[in-house]
Design an enzyme around this catalytic site. Structure first.
Site, PDB file in Angstrom:
ATOM      1  CD  GLU A 173      -3.150  -0.568   0.239  1.00 54.94           C
ATOM      2  OE1 GLU A 173      -4.145   0.008   0.677  1.00 54.94           O
ATOM      3  OE2 GLU A 173      -3.009  -0.818  -0.982  1.00 54.94           O
TER       4      GLU A 173
ATOM      5  CB  THR B 212      -6.040   6.178  -3.730  1.00 55.51           C
ATOM      6  OG1 THR B 212      -6.950   5.079  -3.783  1.00 55.51           O
ATOM      7  CG2 THR B 212      -5.816   6.577  -2.280  1.00 55.51           C
TER       8      THR B 212
END
Length: 367
Positions: free
Chosen positions: A181, A235
């Site tokens: 991530e 994102t």
């Protein structure tokens, strides 16, 4: 969150939003004051091949930006891992990617969420004698706000761990997923935490990393209505839209609503959960205008009987909550209609329960 220095002409204290976490050499995970350690042995594979699954996740849950998230049942990614003599010992290759937007994903394990997590698990296990080949099956669309990258990372981490006898703890698996991530969308655990742990998860601290599992009562009904439009919201782009500073009143409001949300989860209060979910005054107001029709979708969900509605993660998926599955389907129809009428976007809606298990082994072939 640090308090900013103020001019004497500004009566309201402002708060600086934290800068994105920068990579560091180590990131300890606190569990009863213990620290994770790398295994010094070179473990033998227990299985020739395994197949794992990791669920979709809803991050933020309204006021819980970067520190609250939950797992959703029935949606997610699969990863198959096998011992491959053709792969250099101690290394990982990705042989196949299938499913949603497979062509957009790199097969280079250093630039793929599943590959990065798998490599980190191999490193933590101390694997040096065998190589692994991965196959990724994408069940989640990219940039959907449902934790697509986290699901790939979580499924890969669990698959590699299982093939060597499940030696790593849940906490270490989360750290391996976070390695992925961090490279792809930033150092935040509100997707990969619940993807691995299941249920609701609270990130109590990032330095050091500490996650708390929040138990929603098993006897209570909870349904998520997920309306996903044909629109991609990366994102990084959605994070760039956030304010650098916030006023103290908004800080106090969001803090109180996040606390109310945690209390509602622990009490099984779906109505209270919905109210808190809908209450964000910091992140949602900046992101909603970037998703065509989002504000109308939220109104439609609440008018249709949902207890609350917000953006799932960075979006564009909208998530509403209810305690009745049939009502959830009706709410979903209204949300899809609002996306089309107000946002000119096609959308699909599904109704799903809470995933209480998290990433898990689906099948295996012993050596």
């Amino acid at each position: 969150m640090a308090i900013c220095n103020q001019s004497p002409f500004k009566p309201i204290t402002t708060l600086c939003l934290p800068k994105p976490h920068q990579p560091r050499k180590t990131r300890p995970f606190l569990v009863k004051c213990s620290k994770t350690q790398l295994l010094s042995t070179d473990p033998e594979p227990v299985f020739t091949s395994v197949r794992s699954f990791a669920p979709a996740t809803v991050a933020n849950l309204g006021p819980g930006f970067d520190f609250l998230g939950c797992a959703v049942d029935g949606l997610g990614d699969h990863v198959s891992a096998r011992v491959d003599p053709g792969v250099h010992p101690g290394e990982v290759s990705i042989s196949e990617i299938s499913g949603d937007n497979a062509g957009k994903l790199s097969k280079n394990p250093l630039w793929n969420c599943a590959g990065i997590a798998a490599i980190e698990v191999m490193r933590r296990l101390g694997v040096r004698s065998v190589g692994l080949s991965l196959s990724l099956e994408k069940g989640l669309p990219l940039g959907s706000g449902l934790g697509s990258s986290a699901a790939s990372a979580a499924a890969a981490a669990v698959a590699v761990n299982e093939i060597f006898g499940a030696r790593l703890s849940t906490e270490e698996l989360v750290l391996a997923g976070l390695k992925s991530e961090e490279k792809v969308s930033g150092y935040h655990a509100d997707n990969v935490g619940p993807a691995i742990m299941g249920g609701f998860v609270l990130i109590r601290s990032y330095e050091p990393l500490e996650l708390l599992s929040l138990k929603f009562p098993a006897e209570k009904e909870l349904f998520f209505v997920l309306a996903s439009p044909d629109f991609e919201a990366p994102t990084k782009k959605m994070r760039a839209a956030l304010p650098a500073e916030i006023g103290m009143p908004h800080h106090v409001w969001n803090s109180s609503q996040a606390g109310a949300l945690v209390a509602a989860v622990l009490q099984g209060d779906v109505e209270g959960l919905g109210r808190a979910l809908s209450s964000d005054k910091i992140v949602e107001p900046r992101r909603a205008p970037l998703i065509p029709g989002m504000e109308a979708v939220k109104r439609a969900a609440i008018e249709g009987g949902a207890f609350g509605c917000t953006i799932s993660g960075a979006g564009p998926t909208a998530v509403a909550v209810t305690d009745d599955e049939a009502r959830g389907r009706a709410i979903g129809e209204r949300m899809v209609e609002a996306f089309m009428v107000e946002g000119k976007l096609r959308a699909e809606a599904v109704v799903r329960r809470l995933d209480r298990v998290g990433a898990r082994l689906v099948s295996s072939i012993p050596r």
